[in-house]
Design a protein around this motif. Sequence first.
Motif, PDB file in Angstrom:
ATOM      1  N   LEU A 163     -18.249   7.333   4.763  1.00  0.00           N
ATOM      2  CA  LEU A 163     -17.947   7.565   6.180  1.00  0.00           C
ATOM      3  C   LEU A 163     -17.443   6.272   6.805  1.00  0.00           C
ATOM      4  CD1 LEU A 163     -18.186   9.656   8.573  1.00  0.00           C
ATOM      5  CD2 LEU A 163     -20.290   8.449   9.167  1.00  0.00           C
ATOM      6  N   ILE A 164     -16.304   6.367   7.494  1.00  0.00           N
ATOM      7  CA  ILE A 164     -15.760   5.223   8.228  1.00  0.00           C
ATOM      8  C   ILE A 164     -15.968   5.537   9.708  1.00  0.00           C
ATOM      9  CG2 ILE A 164     -13.716   3.782   8.630  1.00  0.00           C
ATOM     10  CD1 ILE A 164     -14.212   3.809   5.701  1.00  0.00           C
ATOM     11  N   GLY A 181      -6.668   3.697  12.393  1.00  0.00           N
ATOM     12  CA  GLY A 181      -7.748   3.039  11.650  1.00  0.00           C
ATOM     13  C   GLY A 181      -7.300   2.601  10.264  1.00  0.00           C
ATOM     14  N   ILE A 182      -6.544   3.453   9.592  1.00  0.00           N
ATOM     15  CA  ILE A 182      -6.053   3.111   8.247  1.00  0.00           C
ATOM     16  C   ILE A 182      -5.164   1.869   8.324  1.00  0.00           C
ATOM     17  CG2 ILE A 182      -4.530   3.889   6.375  1.00  0.00           C
ATOM     18  CD1 ILE A 182      -5.558   6.781   7.027  1.00  0.00           C
ATOM     19  N   PHE A 183      -4.267   1.846   9.320  1.00  0.00           N
ATOM     20  CA  PHE A 183      -3.374   0.697   9.455  1.00  0.00           C
ATOM     21  C   PHE A 183      -4.163  -0.583   9.764  1.00  0.00           C
ATOM     22  CE2 PHE A 183       1.290   1.981   9.705  1.00  0.00           C
ATOM     23  CZ  PHE A 183       1.097   3.135   8.946  1.00  0.00           C
ATOM     24  N   GLN A 184      -5.212  -0.436  10.573  1.00  0.00           N
ATOM     25  CA  GLN A 184      -6.060  -1.607  10.854  1.00  0.00           C
ATOM     26  C   GLN A 184      -6.762  -2.091   9.593  1.00  0.00           C
ATOM     27  OE1 GLN A 184      -8.742  -1.147  14.243  1.00  0.00           O
ATOM     28  NE2 GLN A 184      -7.075  -0.344  15.479  1.00  0.00           N
ATOM     29  N   MET A 185      -7.244  -1.139   8.809  1.00  0.00           N
ATOM     30  CA  MET A 185      -7.926  -1.512   7.562  1.00  0.00           C
ATOM     31  C   MET A 185      -6.968  -2.221   6.602  1.00  0.00           C
ATOM     32  SD  MET A 185     -10.324   1.849   6.919  1.00  0.00           S
ATOM     33  CE  MET A 185     -11.117   1.299   5.403  1.00  0.00           C
ATOM     34  N   ILE A 186      -5.727  -1.743   6.576  1.00  0.00           N
ATOM     35  CA  ILE A 186      -4.724  -2.385   5.706  1.00  0.00           C
ATOM     36  C   ILE A 186      -4.520  -3.830   6.155  1.00  0.00           C
ATOM     37  CG2 ILE A 186      -2.267  -2.406   5.076  1.00  0.00           C
ATOM     38  CD1 ILE A 186      -2.371   0.687   5.154  1.00  0.00           C
ATOM     39  N   GLN A 187      -4.377  -3.996   7.471  1.00  0.00           N
ATOM     40  CA  GLN A 187      -4.164  -5.329   8.028  1.00  0.00           C
ATOM     41  C   GLN A 187      -5.356  -6.244   7.784  1.00  0.00           C
ATOM     42  OE1 GLN A 187      -2.763  -4.633  11.939  1.00  0.00           O
ATOM     43  NE2 GLN A 187      -1.215  -6.234  11.778  1.00  0.00           N
ATOM     44  N   GLU A 188      -6.536  -5.656   7.783  1.00  0.00           N
ATOM     45  CA  GLU A 188      -7.755  -6.443   7.533  1.00  0.00           C
ATOM     46  C   GLU A 188      -8.014  -6.623   6.037  1.00  0.00           C
ATOM     47  OE1 GLU A 188     -10.534  -4.004   9.625  1.00  0.00           O
ATOM     48  OE2 GLU A 188      -9.756  -4.590  11.595  1.00  0.00           O
ATOM     49  N   LYS A 189      -7.025  -6.282   5.229  1.00  0.00           N
ATOM     50  CA  LYS A 189      -7.106  -6.446   3.765  1.00  0.00           C
ATOM     51  C   LYS A 189      -8.287  -5.693   3.148  1.00  0.00           C
ATOM     52  CE  LYS A 189      -4.854 -10.996   3.428  1.00  0.00           C
ATOM     53  NZ  LYS A 189      -5.023 -11.819   4.619  1.00  0.00           N
ATOM     54  N   LYS A 190      -8.576  -4.510   3.686  1.00  0.00           N
ATOM     55  CA  LYS A 190      -9.676  -3.718   3.123  1.00  0.00           C
ATOM     56  C   LYS A 190      -9.244  -3.020   1.831  1.00  0.00           C
ATOM     57  CE  LYS A 190     -12.805  -4.167   6.519  1.00  0.00           C
ATOM     58  NZ  LYS A 190     -12.672  -3.575   7.858  1.00  0.00           N
ATOM     59  N   PHE A 191      -7.911  -2.951   1.599  1.00  0.00           N
ATOM     60  CA  PHE A 191      -7.416  -2.320   0.370  1.00  0.00           C
ATOM     61  C   PHE A 191      -6.675  -3.362  -0.466  1.00  0.00           C
ATOM     62  CE2 PHE A 191      -7.139   1.066   3.691  1.00  0.00           C
ATOM     63  CZ  PHE A 191      -8.110   1.912   3.192  1.00  0.00           C
ATOM     64  N   ILE A 213       0.866  -1.174   0.000  1.00  0.00           N
ATOM     65  CA  ILE A 213       0.000   0.000   0.000  1.00  0.00           C
ATOM     66  C   ILE A 213       0.906   1.227   0.000  1.00  0.00           C
ATOM     67  CG2 ILE A 213      -1.836   1.236   1.220  1.00  0.00           C
ATOM     68  CD1 ILE A 213      -2.709  -1.550   0.288  1.00  0.00           C
ATOM     69  N   ARG A 214       0.666   2.140  -0.940  1.00  0.00           N
ATOM     70  CA  ARG A 214       1.462   3.369  -0.973  1.00  0.00           C
ATOM     71  C   ARG A 214       0.697   4.473  -0.241  1.00  0.00           C
ATOM     72  NH1 ARG A 214       3.451   5.529  -6.259  1.00  0.00           N
ATOM     73  NH2 ARG A 214       1.415   4.911  -7.053  1.00  0.00           N
ATOM     74  N   VAL A 215       1.362   5.049   0.775  1.00  0.00           N
ATOM     75  CA  VAL A 215       0.715   6.083   1.581  1.00  0.00           C
ATOM     76  C   VAL A 215       1.485   7.388   1.437  1.00  0.00           C
ATOM     77  CG1 VAL A 215       0.103   6.811   3.931  1.00  0.00           C
ATOM     78  CG2 VAL A 215      -0.243   4.426   3.229  1.00  0.00           C
TER      79      VAL A 215
END
Length: 327
Positions: A227-228, A269-279, A24-26
């Motif tokens: 909205l998240i 939250g973003i890092f959690q979403m990345i870990q949860e494979k949301k992206f 993921i590029r941030v």
Amino acid sequence: MSSIIQTPTPVYPVALPFLEKWQIRVFIKRDDLTHPLISGNKWRKLKYNMEAWQKNGVQRVLTFGGAYSNHIAAVGAVGNAFSFETIGIIRGEEASNLNATLHKARENGMRLVFVDRKTYRRRQEVEWQSQLQELYGPCKILPEGGTNSLALQGCAELGTEILEELPFVPDHICISAGTGGTAAGLIKGLNGRSHVLVFSALRGNFLKTDIGHLLEKEGCFYQNWRLISDYFEGGFGKLLPETLYFIKDFYQTTGIPLDPLYTGKMMQGIFQMIQEKKFLPGTTLLVIHSGGLQGWAGMQERFGKGYHYAGASNTTGDPFFQKDRLS
Ligand SMILES: *Cc1c(COP(=O)(O)O)cnc(C)c1O
């Protein structure tokens, strides 16, 4: 007029093994670098309001906020910098010692008026507002958080700046939200491009309606946002130990300080979403650092030294969280 503020604010890549691993590029837009107190979105929101006040000869501005409010800090500082009177209606009793936010606001010439929570709830009532005008003299009344149409106009420039600064359109642009005014302005400025993830700093889904209304009032019906609401981390004004750990770790590995109430929770939250494979792998995220670093001083006062952010002025060698503690 805006000579003390540097915009456009810079965008930097965030390089971390964690992000590489998930591909993921941030990128982060350091809007916190505008000014220590007139910071990030609070400057964006004040910019065109101030221009209008100056044009219309407004000499006194009254606004509302909590005791640690970034908005109160910003209005006090612009009042001082641009020579107009400011009155802050503050929620809650006056403490015997003013906290750092309010102390600084008073130092900047803001007149502080403390009201109980029940009275504070009337802040949008025309009747109370005209009573305040009678008490404190003719003044321009700015809503809590500074959210109005001119504020959205300023926040829209976040969107246009991003599109001009980057040689590509990011898949998502992430913004933290309290009233949603900044998010609405950003969405307006993007004019349908990219896709905005709005991270609510408050519990609940009401911001979905609020942001929709703010956009409608501007004649905008963009759908490229979501909205998240899962990452309010304990609720507004709270700071959980795991969030503090995250913020500290993020600072130590990237050199970027996040604030305790908005951007820290969003990034976690973003890092959690990345870990949860949301992206999907290969996704690009542009995260807006909306400022708020002045809030650390209040955190320190409430919870102790472990919460201290000394910023660039610190000379002790460790610029962040001088004591390594959480217990
Ligand atoms: C005030 C603030 C927000 C929320 O802005 P809204 O326009 O009210 O949604 C986000 N981040 C920071 C750092 C803030 O100070």
